[in-house]
Design a protein around this motif. Structure first.
Motif, PDB file in Angstrom:
ATOM      1  N   TYR A 123       0.717  -1.132   0.045  1.00 19.38           N
ATOM      2  CA  TYR A 123      -0.118   0.066  -0.011  1.00 19.38           C
ATOM      3  C   TYR A 123       0.777   1.328  -0.133  1.00 19.38           C
ATOM      4  O   TYR A 123       0.316   2.307  -0.415  1.00 19.38           O
ATOM      5  N   THR A 124       2.072   1.167   0.706  1.00 17.03           N
ATOM      6  CA  THR A 124       2.889   2.391   0.439  1.00 17.03           C
ATOM      7  C   THR A 124       3.503   2.749  -1.082  1.00 17.03           C
ATOM      8  O   THR A 124       3.270   3.716  -1.502  1.00 17.03           O
ATOM      9  N   PHE A 125       3.748   1.617  -1.487  1.00 21.04           N
ATOM     10  CA  PHE A 125       4.020   1.862  -3.066  1.00 21.04           C
ATOM     11  C   PHE A 125       2.928   2.145  -3.959  1.00 21.04           C
ATOM     12  O   PHE A 125       2.977   2.911  -4.827  1.00 21.04           O
ATOM     13  N   LEU A 126       1.839   1.437  -3.990  1.00 19.69           N
ATOM     14  CA  LEU A 126       0.850   1.745  -4.545  1.00 19.69           C
ATOM     15  C   LEU A 126       0.295   3.271  -4.527  1.00 19.69           C
ATOM     16  O   LEU A 126      -0.419   3.998  -5.161  1.00 19.69           O
ATOM     17  N   ALA A 127       0.166   3.618  -3.086  1.00 20.48           N
ATOM     18  CA  ALA A 127      -0.296   4.949  -2.770  1.00 20.48           C
ATOM     19  C   ALA A 127       0.731   6.026  -3.534  1.00 20.48           C
ATOM     20  O   ALA A 127       0.279   7.079  -4.041  1.00 20.48           O
ATOM     21  N   ALA A 128       2.070   5.558  -3.279  1.00 18.99           N
ATOM     22  CA  ALA A 128       2.968   6.528  -4.008  1.00 18.99           C
ATOM     23  C   ALA A 128       2.832   6.596  -5.477  1.00 18.99           C
ATOM     24  O   ALA A 128       2.917   7.680  -6.084  1.00 18.99           O
ATOM     25  N   MET A 129       2.631   5.550  -6.095  1.00 20.31           N
ATOM     26  CA  MET A 129       2.462   5.397  -7.491  1.00 20.31           C
ATOM     27  C   MET A 129       1.105   6.250  -8.191  1.00 20.31           C
ATOM     28  O   MET A 129       1.016   6.869  -8.958  1.00 20.31           O
ATOM     29  N   THR A 130       0.092   6.319  -6.920  1.00 17.49           N
ATOM     30  CA  THR A 130      -1.265   7.060  -7.335  1.00 17.49           C
ATOM     31  C   THR A 130      -1.059   8.583  -7.199  1.00 17.49           C
ATOM     32  O   THR A 130      -1.481   9.398  -8.017  1.00 17.49           O
ATOM     33  N   ILE A 131      -0.477   8.980  -6.238  1.00 19.47           N
ATOM     34  CA  ILE A 131      -0.298  10.357  -6.018  1.00 19.47           C
ATOM     35  C   ILE A 131       0.835  11.032  -6.376  1.00 19.47           C
ATOM     36  O   ILE A 131       0.938  12.322  -6.592  1.00 19.47           O
ATOM     37  N   GLY A 132       1.697  10.230  -6.896  1.00 14.27           N
ATOM     38  CA  GLY A 132       3.098  11.105  -7.391  1.00 14.27           C
ATOM     39  C   GLY A 132       2.683  11.729  -8.681  1.00 14.27           C
ATOM     40  O   GLY A 132       2.127  11.355  -9.499  1.00 14.27           O
ATOM     41  N   GLN A 133       3.398  12.726  -8.855  1.00 15.57           N
ATOM     42  CA  GLN A 133       3.214  14.071  -9.867  1.00 15.57           C
ATOM     43  C   GLN A 133       4.192  13.503 -10.897  1.00 15.57           C
ATOM     44  O   GLN A 133       3.704  13.792 -12.110  1.00 15.57           O
ATOM     45  N   ARG A 134       5.214  12.988 -10.965  1.00 19.28           N
ATOM     46  CA  ARG A 134       5.861  12.684 -11.868  1.00 19.28           C
ATOM     47  C   ARG A 134       5.985  11.337 -12.126  1.00 19.28           C
ATOM     48  O   ARG A 134       6.522  10.433 -11.576  1.00 19.28           O
ATOM     49  N   LYS A 135       5.417  10.928 -13.167  1.00 22.94           N
ATOM     50  CA  LYS A 135       5.147   9.557 -13.726  1.00 22.94           C
ATOM     51  C   LYS A 135       5.692   8.985 -15.070  1.00 22.94           C
ATOM     52  O   LYS A 135       5.532   9.912 -15.881  1.00 22.94           O
ATOM     53  N   PRO A 136       6.478   8.242 -15.118  1.00 20.82           N
ATOM     54  CA  PRO A 136       7.105   7.715 -16.515  1.00 20.82           C
ATOM     55  C   PRO A 136       6.150   7.049 -17.283  1.00 20.82           C
ATOM     56  O   PRO A 136       5.084   6.559 -16.939  1.00 20.82           O
ATOM     57  N   GLY A 137       6.432   6.973 -18.670  1.00 17.34           N
ATOM     58  CA  GLY A 137       5.569   6.203 -19.279  1.00 17.34           C
ATOM     59  C   GLY A 137       5.855   4.679 -19.205  1.00 17.34           C
ATOM     60  O   GLY A 137       6.737   4.328 -18.464  1.00 17.34           O
TER      61      GLY A 137
END
Length: 346
Positions: A123-137
């Motif tokens: 859940y730490t990982f998935l939450a970070a993936m969700t709310i992170g503003q810099r997302k790679p392709g």
């Protein structure tokens, strides 16, 4: 061995995927036991009896000394899923102890630890993936280690079945096992869709064909293994609605077929990269991402042959276990050589 940056200690750079070695060693040990190679099975159990506590101590020291580095790993698109190797390794250790009938009182504690770590890391990982503003392709951000979400979930299911059987059937444990098994399957469907899209519609080079893509197969193999264990538990499954295991049997067959489907393609791509293109093999901790799927496919096929009453499939496991042994030996030699170079500087 980890590559150190300027001013960075080996502890700070310690890879979150280090526990993949424990995962691979554990499942090859279990496969060896299932197929009657008792000496090898016990030897590999001894290896893990040293490796898992040692890696756990190193990880705890890293967490206390460099908490920001640990957090940075977990919330990274590329490195984050690798942190789930700790979850799977813990569950696999429990599976080894159950297989060899050792320390039965430790199994519930290992299950609790694995489940707790799964909750925190996932859940730490998935939450970070969700709310992170810099997302790679997809090309930069998605790799085979994302399927560790599936492997870690299914490893909890496998251990929950073992603990439930040792306790003489338990509704909460059976429900945990079935729920984790189904959740892992759902996560696989989501992730493999993205992976197929990346493979078929996003340009890839030989450098992109890294070892963690073997988890495409390994994730389905452990799902097959968990499903087979559930079938073998039979009507003692107090958390399974009704008493009909037909759905369980059909889904487990589909999982085994999918795991088998991946093998020719992965072998062809491996040959393409290392034989035809000529990219040399170099040891990294990612090499264990090949060993684990091979060992897990062996254990899964053997267990599925038993659960589905298809004894001829056991012959497949008798072949793949030898390949898994060879892969483990080669990876271990690579690990020892890398460790020696790190110490001597040569």
């Amino acid at each position: 061995m980890p590559t150190l940056k300027a001013g960075q200690s080996w502890l700070q750079a310690f890879p979150p995927t280090a526990f993949a070695m424990v995962m691979a060693t554990g499942i090859v040990s279990i496969a060896a036991h299932l197929l009657g190679y008792e000496v090898i099975g016990w030897f590999l159990l001894g290896v893990n009896a040293v490796a898992w506590p040692a890696l756990l101590v190193i990880s705890l020291c890293r967490l206390l000394r460099y908490p920001r580095a640990v957090h940075a790993d977990i919330v990274d698109h590329g490195r984050g899923p690798g942190s789930l190797t700790l979850v799977a390794a813990t569950a696999v250790i429990g599976g080894q102890l159950s297989t060899f009938h050792l320390l039965p009182r430790a199994l519930p504690w290992l299950l609790g630890l694995a489940a707790g770590l799964w909750l925190v890391v996932s859940y730490t990982f998935l939450a970070a993936m969700t709310i992170g503003q810099r997302k790679p392709g997809l090309h930069a951000g998605l790799n085979g280690t994302w399927l560790m979400l599936v492997v870690a979930t299914e490893s909890v299911a496998v251990l929950a079945v073992a603990v439930s059987q040792d306790d003489g059937a338990s509704v909460p444990l059976d429900l945990l096992a079935i729920s984790a098994w189904l959740l892992g399957g759902c996560l696989y469907m989501i992730l493999i869709t993205l992976i197929f899209y990346r493979w078929c519609f996003v340009p890839m080079t030989a450098a992109d064909l890294t070892e963690p893509w073997w988890i495409n197969m390994g994730a389905m193999a452990i799902t097959t293994f968990a499903g087979s264990r559930l079938i073998l538990a039979g009507h003692h499954l107090t958390g399974w609605p009704g008493g009909d295991l037909l759905v369980l049997q059909v889904l487990t067959t589909a999982c085994w077929a999918m795991a088998t489907f991946w093998i020719p393609l992965l072998v062809a791509l491996f040959i393409e990269k290392h034989v035809i293109i000529g990219d040399p093999l170099r040891y990294t901790s990612a090499e264990w991402s090949i060993v684990f799927p091979l060992g897990m496919y062996t254990a899964a096929t053997w267990s599925y042959a038993d659960a589905a009453h298809l004894p001829f499939l056991a012959n497949v496991a008798r072949v793949t276990v030898l390949i898994a042994f060879a892969a483990w030996v080669l990876a271990t030699i690579g690990l020892l050589r890398a460790a020696l170079r790190s110490v001597t500087g040569k």
